[in-house]
Design a protein around this motif. Structure first.
Motif, PDB file in Angstrom:
ATOM      1  N   THR A 130      52.430 -18.883   3.753  1.00  0.00           N
ATOM      2  CA  THR A 130      50.976 -18.770   3.863  1.00  0.00           C
ATOM      3  C   THR A 130      50.700 -17.162   4.111  1.00  0.00           C
ATOM      4  N   GLY A 134      49.320 -15.159   0.907  1.00  0.00           N
ATOM      5  CA  GLY A 134      48.075 -14.796   1.107  1.00  0.00           C
ATOM      6  C   GLY A 134      47.979 -13.272   1.081  1.00  0.00           C
ATOM      7  N   ASN A 220      41.897 -15.797   9.662  1.00  0.00           N
ATOM      8  CA  ASN A 220      42.419 -17.102  10.175  1.00  0.00           C
ATOM      9  C   ASN A 220      41.325 -17.843  10.893  1.00  0.00           C
ATOM     10  N   CYS A 242      41.949 -17.563   4.718  1.00  0.00           N
ATOM     11  CA  CYS A 242      42.980 -18.386   4.871  1.00  0.00           C
ATOM     12  C   CYS A 242      42.564 -19.584   5.677  1.00  0.00           C
ATOM     13  N   PHE A 273      41.874 -19.097   0.426  1.00  0.00           N
ATOM     14  CA  PHE A 273      43.321 -19.200  -0.183  1.00  0.00           C
ATOM     15  C   PHE A 273      43.933 -20.521   0.409  1.00  0.00           C
TER      16      PHE A 273
END
Ligand SMILES: NC(=O)c1ccc[n+]([C@@H]2O[C@H](COP(=O)([O-])OP(=O)(O)OC[C@H]3O[C@@H](n4cnc5c(N)ncnc54)[C@H](OP(=O)(O)O)[C@@H]3O)[C@@H](O)[C@H]2O)c1
Length: 331
Positions: A130, A134, A220, A242, A273
């Motif tokens: 990730t 990303g 995040n 994300c 994402f």
């Protein structure tokens, strides 16, 4: 003694221990092509919150009164599957059970000699993929640019920041305690950090930490922290959406800043994402992560909670930031 954890109720707002149920289930005999597994490490992840509700998403919801599943490392105890032998360790999405029977079709072998088993749930698993994909696929970093990472002391965030440094970026992390902010700088090579819990004006704090503005934002957490970033983005900024842990437990649609004027004025990109969209790049990503780890250019941190019965609590603790780096339960 329980050996299985079920989703008993769909959480309303912040999940509670009473949303889970511990039960004792019989383990079936293995048939040809199957194996008996013993769970060793269980990954608890913020995205599981989404699967606990029945809203439409990119993965189907967990079924009520059925075992929850997540990333698990298990040991093969018995095998009637030619691809796996007794004593192998496997990784994949498995039920929250102490023992289970599986046909191995969706599992991969992991090597306990090359890395500690828990690392395959973090830096050498979904977390690392990730972070790398990303940042590179949407962030498209260029040397000298400024990257801001929220949830920076968590599993994904701490890896994103380090990859940013390897790629020659100025890296600023946002996290929830002074201790975490200190860790970003001392252990993960971040240039600066902001404690969002003690900062009154995030907009100004970001401006101060990023004198040249923000070129890439790895998000995040969503919510107010991410709103404050918008006031500091540069022309052609890229925002990787994300995760949005700060709003996962909201019971109504959260209100925030209207993003459109910021995107127009700055010709900026904001893109959602999902790591599984980039499966064709997993091998490339793992190669880079493995090399940087072996060269000591990447560091990683884990919060390891002991005991099968503590899996639900470890999951709940993600929402109050009890973890540094990847939260994993050792069974
Ligand atoms: N799209 C994808 O494919 C993909 C894949 C993996 C993960 N993710 C997402 O990426 C994010 C990070 O995942 P992770 O596994 O690395 O988890 P993590 O960051 O290790 O753990 C969650 C962290 O979120 C922070 N947090 C909790 N509540 C918050 C709030 N209200 N506001 C701000 N921060 C809060 C806490 O740190 P503090 O102490 O700093 O608050 C906590 O440690 C999650 O949103 C997750 O859903 C997405």
């Amino acid at each position: 003694m329980s050996n299985t954890i079920l989703l008993d109720k769909r959480p309303e707002g912040t999940p509670k221990l009473s949303d889970f149920k511990f039960t004792e289930e019989n383990v079936a005999e293995i048939k040809d092509g199957e194996m008996l597994l013993a769970t060793k490490y269980v990954s608890v992840d913020p995205y599981l919150r989404g699967r606990m509700s029945d809203a439409k998403s990119y993965v189907p919801p967990f079924e009520l009164h059925k075992p929850i599943s997540s990333g698990v490392i298990a040991e093969v105890l018995e095998s009637k599957n030619e691809k796996f032998s007794k004593g192998d360790f496997v990784s994949g999405r498995l039920d929250w059970k102490k023992n289970q029977v599986n046909d191995g079709k969706e599992l991969i072998k992991v090597d306990s000699e090359k890395a500690p088993l828990s690392a395959y749930l973090g830096i050498l698993g979904m977390t690392g993929l990730t972070a790398y994909l990303g940042l590179t696929q949407i962030g498209k970093p260029k040397e000298g640019e400024t990257l801001v990472v929220s949830g920076a002391a968590g599993a994904v965030g701490s890896v994103v920041g380090q990859i940013g440094k390897i790629m020659g970026l100025r890296v600023v992390g946002i996290a929830g305690t002074d201790e975490k902010v200190e860790m970003l700088k001392s252990e993960f090579d971040f240039d600066a950090g902001i404690n969002y819990n003690t900062t009154e004006n995030m907009k100004d704090a970001i401006k101060e930490a990023c004198p040249n503005g923000v070129d890439i934002y790895f998000d995040n957490v969503g919510g107010e922290i991410s709103d404050a970033i918008l006031f500091n983005i540069n022309r052609f900024a890229r925002m990787i959406i994300c995760g949005a842990i700060s709003v996962y437990n909201e019971t109504s649609v959260p209100k925030g800043v209207s993003v459109q004027p910021f995107l127009i004025k700055n010709s900026a990109l904001m893109q959602g994402f999902i790591v599984s969209n980039y499966e064709d790049k997993f091998q490339e990503a793992m190669q880079h992560l493995g090399t940087w780890l072996s060269e000591d250019k990447l560091n990683y941190s884990e919060t390891i909670v002991e005991g099968f019965d503590n899996i639900p609590q470890a999951f709940l603790d993600l929402f109050s930031g009890k973890n540094k780096g990847k939260m994993v339960v050792k069974v």
